[in-house]
Design a protein around this motif. Structure first.
Motif, mmCIF file in Angstrom:
data_model
loop_
_atom_site.group_PDB
_atom_site.id
_atom_site.type_symbol
_atom_site.label_atom_id
_atom_site.label_comp_id
_atom_site.label_asym_id
_atom_site.label_seq_id
_atom_site.Cartn_x
_atom_site.Cartn_y
_atom_site.Cartn_z
ATOM 1 N N GLU A 1 0.852 -1.186 0.000
ATOM 2 C CA GLU A 1 0.000 0.000 0.000
ATOM 3 C C GLU A 1 0.889 1.238 0.000
ATOM 4 N N CYS A 2 0.559 2.196 -0.806
ATOM 5 C CA CYS A 2 1.319 3.439 -0.885
ATOM 6 C C CYS A 2 1.237 4.164 0.465
ATOM 7 N N SER B 1 -2.339 5.666 0.252
ATOM 8 C CA SER B 1 -2.979 4.423 0.711
ATOM 9 C C SER B 1 -3.564 3.590 -0.420
ATOM 10 N N GLU B 2 -3.128 3.826 -1.653
ATOM 11 C CA GLU B 2 -3.588 3.055 -2.808
ATOM 12 C C GLU B 2 -2.866 1.696 -2.833
ATOM 13 N N PRO B 3 -3.610 0.578 -2.913
ATOM 14 C CA PRO B 3 -2.951 -0.737 -2.972
ATOM 15 C C PRO B 3 -2.380 -1.010 -4.370
#
Length: 168
Positions: free
Chosen positions: A148-149, A153-155
């Motif tokens: 996750e970034c 928070s982008e997977p």
């Protein structure tokens, strides 16, 4: 063998039910049922157990011949356990990959056999390539991990092994 024995009792009761339900069908009717059965939405895949590779540099044998093309098979639990009994591995755990690769490489160029003595005389770049290749084929063909970034928070997935020598 237990699986085959476990399946046999379930197959036997089905045959009388088919015959009872269609008693006036010809005897060849049960044989026709399996040809209609492959309407399975997901066809069965063959398990691939051997994978070709090409070494970046190549193994040079005693006569000076360079061997680059090879085949590695999937590792078994036995392949990973037996080297642990090897004295060389017990004295130096880093030797584990040499012994293990010597077991799972089934072909290398025109060599009649591949063993740990061959692997230990390979160039370091070829050894690193084979270690990465081993990880890839024994981890369902990839070494990806879901991450996750930390900022948005982008997977997404990352390749841990790298697809080329030196990448990670």
């Amino acid at each position: 063998m237990r699986r085959a024995a476990g399946r046999a009792p379930t197959a036997a009761p089905q045959a009388p039910q088919t015959a009872a339900a269609g008693a006036d069908l010809p005897r060849s009717a049960p044989a026709a049922a399996p040809t209609e059965a492959p309407a399975d939405p997901e066809p069965r895949r063959q398990l691939r157990t051997e994978f070709p590779f090409e070494l970046p540099r190549g193994y040079v044998d005693d006569s000076g011949t360079v061997h680059r093309d090879g085949v590695m098979r999937l590792s078994t639990a036995r392949d990973e356990l037996i080297p642990l009994r090897d004295v060389r591995v017990q004295e130096n755990p880093a030797y584990l990959s040499v012994v293990l690769l010597g077991r799972v490489i089934t072909r290398l160029g025109t060599l009649s056999s591949v063993h740990d003595g061959i692997v230990e005389n390979m160039f370091a770049s070829d050894l690193a390539f084979l270690q990465d290749f081993y990880r890839q084929i024994n981890a369902e063909g990839h070494t990806r991990a879901a991450v996750e970034c930390p900022h948005c928070s982008e997977p997404f997935e990352v390749e841990l092994g790298g697809s080329r020598l030196g990448e990670s």
